[in-house]
Design a protein around this motif. Structure first.
Motif, PDB file in Angstrom:
ATOM      1  N   SER A  58       0.833  -1.211   0.000  1.00  0.00           N
ATOM      2  CA  SER A  58       0.000   0.000   0.000  1.00  0.00           C
ATOM      3  C   SER A  58       0.866   1.258   0.000  1.00  0.00           C
ATOM      4  N   ALA A  59       1.983   1.219   0.711  1.00  0.00           N
ATOM      5  CA  ALA A  59       2.888   2.375   0.758  1.00  0.00           C
ATOM      6  C   ALA A  59       3.569   2.567  -0.590  1.00  0.00           C
ATOM      7  N   ILE A  60       3.948   1.459  -1.232  1.00  0.00           N
ATOM      8  CA  ILE A  60       4.555   1.547  -2.566  1.00  0.00           C
ATOM      9  C   ILE A  60       3.555   2.163  -3.549  1.00  0.00           C
ATOM     10  N   ALA A  61       2.313   1.725  -3.483  1.00  0.00           N
ATOM     11  CA  ALA A  61       1.281   2.253  -4.379  1.00  0.00           C
ATOM     12  C   ALA A  61       1.084   3.751  -4.168  1.00  0.00           C
ATOM     13  N   ARG A  62       1.082   4.181  -2.901  1.00  0.00           N
ATOM     14  CA  ARG A  62       0.917   5.615  -2.625  1.00  0.00           C
ATOM     15  C   ARG A  62       2.125   6.405  -3.107  1.00  0.00           C
ATOM     16  N   ALA A  63       3.310   5.816  -2.932  1.00  0.00           N
ATOM     17  CA  ALA A  63       4.534   6.482  -3.367  1.00  0.00           C
ATOM     18  C   ALA A  63       4.552   6.649  -4.879  1.00  0.00           C
ATOM     19  N   LYS A  64       4.169   5.593  -5.560  1.00  0.00           N
ATOM     20  CA  LYS A  64       4.163   5.663  -7.034  1.00  0.00           C
ATOM     21  C   LYS A  64       3.138   6.688  -7.517  1.00  0.00           C
ATOM     22  N   TYR A  65       1.993   6.729  -6.846  1.00  0.00           N
ATOM     23  CA  TYR A  65       0.967   7.701  -7.218  1.00  0.00           C
ATOM     24  C   TYR A  65       1.471   9.129  -6.996  1.00  0.00           C
ATOM     25  N   LEU A  66       2.224   9.323  -5.918  1.00  0.00           N
ATOM     26  CA  LEU A  66       2.767  10.651  -5.640  1.00  0.00           C
ATOM     27  C   LEU A  66       3.682  11.113  -6.777  1.00  0.00           C
ATOM     28  N   LEU A  67       4.526  10.198  -7.276  1.00  0.00           N
ATOM     29  CA  LEU A  67       5.415  10.541  -8.385  1.00  0.00           C
ATOM     30  C   LEU A  67       4.638  10.716  -9.690  1.00  0.00           C
ATOM     31  N   GLU A  68       3.616   9.926  -9.849  1.00  0.00           N
ATOM     32  CA  GLU A  68       2.847   9.917 -11.096  1.00  0.00           C
ATOM     33  C   GLU A  68       1.945  11.142 -11.220  1.00  0.00           C
ATOM     34  N   ALA A  69       1.262  11.483 -10.139  1.00  0.00           N
ATOM     35  CA  ALA A  69       0.199  12.494 -10.233  1.00  0.00           C
ATOM     36  C   ALA A  69       0.468  13.766  -9.448  1.00  0.00           C
ATOM     37  N   ARG A  70       1.402  13.707  -8.497  1.00  0.00           N
ATOM     38  CA  ARG A  70       1.573  14.849  -7.609  1.00  0.00           C
ATOM     39  C   ARG A  70       2.983  15.416  -7.616  1.00  0.00           C
ATOM     40  N   THR A  71       3.773  15.067  -8.635  1.00  0.00           N
ATOM     41  CA  THR A  71       5.145  15.562  -8.745  1.00  0.00           C
ATOM     42  C   THR A  71       5.308  16.320 -10.062  1.00  0.00           C
ATOM     43  N   TRP A  72       5.916  17.489 -10.007  1.00  0.00           N
ATOM     44  CA  TRP A  72       6.191  18.270 -11.205  1.00  0.00           C
ATOM     45  C   TRP A  72       7.384  17.643 -11.927  1.00  0.00           C
ATOM     46  N   PRO A  73       7.203  17.158 -13.160  1.00  0.00           N
ATOM     47  CA  PRO A  73       8.233  16.336 -13.811  1.00  0.00           C
ATOM     48  C   PRO A  73       9.330  17.142 -14.516  1.00  0.00           C
ATOM     49  N   GLU A  86      -2.870  26.209 -11.469  1.00  0.00           N
ATOM     50  CA  GLU A  86      -2.986  26.115 -10.015  1.00  0.00           C
ATOM     51  C   GLU A  86      -2.766  24.682  -9.545  1.00  0.00           C
ATOM     52  N   THR A  87      -3.289  23.721 -10.297  1.00  0.00           N
ATOM     53  CA  THR A  87      -3.119  22.300  -9.946  1.00  0.00           C
ATOM     54  C   THR A  87      -1.652  21.910  -9.957  1.00  0.00           C
ATOM     55  N   ASP A  88      -0.939  22.327 -11.008  1.00  0.00           N
ATOM     56  CA  ASP A  88       0.478  21.973 -11.117  1.00  0.00           C
ATOM     57  C   ASP A  88       1.325  22.672 -10.057  1.00  0.00           C
ATOM     58  N   ARG A  89       0.927  23.881  -9.692  1.00  0.00           N
ATOM     59  CA  ARG A  89       1.697  24.610  -8.673  1.00  0.00           C
ATOM     60  C   ARG A  89       1.639  23.925  -7.312  1.00  0.00           C
ATOM     61  N   MET A  90       0.638  23.088  -7.102  1.00  0.00           N
ATOM     62  CA  MET A  90       0.505  22.354  -5.845  1.00  0.00           C
ATOM     63  C   MET A  90       1.383  21.103  -5.814  1.00  0.00           C
ATOM     64  N   LYS A  91       1.989  20.768  -6.938  1.00  0.00           N
ATOM     65  CA  LYS A  91       2.760  19.526  -7.021  1.00  0.00           C
ATOM     66  C   LYS A  91       4.127  19.659  -6.340  1.00  0.00           C
ATOM     67  N   MET A  92       4.670  18.504  -5.977  1.00  0.00           N
ATOM     68  CA  MET A  92       5.977  18.435  -5.332  1.00  0.00           C
ATOM     69  C   MET A  92       7.064  18.666  -6.377  1.00  0.00           C
ATOM     70  N   ASP A  93       8.045  19.500  -6.039  1.00  0.00           N
ATOM     71  CA  ASP A  93       9.197  19.653  -6.916  1.00  0.00           C
ATOM     72  C   ASP A  93      10.341  18.829  -6.340  1.00  0.00           C
ATOM     73  N   CYS A  94      11.131  18.239  -7.207  1.00  0.00           N
ATOM     74  CA  CYS A  94      12.220  17.349  -6.782  1.00  0.00           C
ATOM     75  C   CYS A  94      13.565  17.886  -7.241  1.00  0.00           C
ATOM     76  N   CYS A  95      14.603  17.371  -6.596  1.00  0.00           N
ATOM     77  CA  CYS A  95      15.959  17.576  -7.096  1.00  0.00           C
ATOM     78  C   CYS A  95      16.483  16.220  -7.574  1.00  0.00           C
ATOM     79  N   HIS A  96      17.665  16.208  -8.160  1.00  0.00           N
ATOM     80  CA  HIS A  96      18.179  14.977  -8.779  1.00  0.00           C
ATOM     81  C   HIS A  96      18.371  13.849  -7.770  1.00  0.00           C
TER      82      HIS A  96
END
Length: 304
Positions: A58-73, A86-96
């Motif tokens: 369940s944690a893996i599924a949530r993690a994958k969803y976070l990268l898939e739908a809630r992370t700015w690529p 506005e939707t995209d601005r709410m997404k998580m930004d990542c570093c390398h």
């Protein structure tokens, strides 16, 4: 025996945390990164221990969803890289290095991120600088064009360890240039003056998450040599062995520092498993395994 039992209990505690903790949900994605007691750190610790399969599905599924739908690529370097809606601005930004740790956890678990989220691998390959490394500071891509060893290792590891086919030409260049970068920096040194960049890197660290130590660089070069059929940089690895000598004993390699050191730059709340496997002075079976692999390759190279 008691230590093993403590670790076993701590693993069970982390599993319960990951099963019940909602902080990978999309409306609280920032909380998942809380140093050091957010969900990602529990998952990363299990991954580095070689216990990734114990992470609840369940944690893996949530993690994958976070990268898939809630992370700015997109790595934000210029104004054009920022999200506009506005939707995209709410997404998580990542570093390398952060993205690479996430990627390695999920790939080790068995997810096929190259099929489901191909932008992640493309991200790593796209952001290699001319010196062979990467930098999580966007300004480096505009001004200095100089990499960071800390930022470089996780993406290199992601491509090296999680490609179960022949490397593409682009991937081969990425890995070879990354190896060149490490070799030119003699694992821990400035190219300009030859001085050690950070003496803390000489102390074996576990778990590392995104952090660098000399053993991490040595392990990459040994595996790169094997996977790419390139000459082993034996002199450099032997130099590294000498730097690690004060931490080596008959039982294995002792932990020299903690990434979450309260006195250090990244102090913060911890959790039972993190503390159980990170005690300074303890022989780490996980670091010892890496060291043993390097010694084996050095012995093999010397016998050829």
């Amino acid at each position: 025996m008691e230590t093993n039992q403590n670790i076993r209990y701590a693993i069970e505690e982390s599993i319960r945390f990951l099963e019940s903790n909602p902080d990978l949900a999309m409306d609280r994605c920032g909380d998942s990164r809380r140093k050091w007691n957010g969900a990602w750190w529990h998952m990363a610790t299990l991954y580095e221990m070689g216990e990734v399969k114990q992470i609840p599905e369940s944690a893996i599924a949530r993690a994958k969803y976070l990268l898939e739908a809630r992370t700015w690529p997109t790595f934000i370097i210029s104004a054009d890289d920022h999200p506009t809606s506005e939707t995209d601005r709410m997404k998580m930004d990542c570093c390398h290095c952060e993205l690479a740790v996430y990627y390695m956890i999920l790939m080790a678990y068995g997810c096929d991120l190259d099929k489901e989220l191909p932008w992640i691998r493309e991200w790593f390959l796209k952001h290699q600088l001319s010196d062979g490394g990467l930098n999580c500071d966007p300004a480096a891509y505009i001004h200095s064009n100089k990499s960071s060893i800390v930022s470089t290792l996780p993406p290199l590891e992601a491509i090296l360890w999680y490609t179960n086919r022949e490397f593409t030409a682009q991937e081969a260049v990425f890995l070879d240039q990354g190896a060149r970068y490490l070799i030119e920096h003699r694992l821990v040194c400035s190219k300009q003056n030859g001085h050690i960049i950070d003496t803390e890197w000489l102390k074996p660290c576990f778990p590392r998450f995104f952090e660098y130590d000399i053993l991490r660089g040595m392990s990459f070069l040994a595996e790169w040599s094997r996977r790419r059929n390139k000459p082993l940089p034996a002199d450099l690895l032997n130099e590294g062995m000498q730097q690690l000598n004060s931490h080596i004993e008959a039982a294995g390699l002792r932990i020299g520092r903690q990434v979450f050191d309260p006195q250090g730059p990244w102090g913060g709340h911890t959790f039972a498993l993190l503390e159980a496997v990170a005690e300074i002075g303890d022989v780490s079976p996980y670091l010892t395994r890496q060291l043993t692999g390097i010694i084996g390759q050095l012995e093999h190279a010397s016998n050829e």
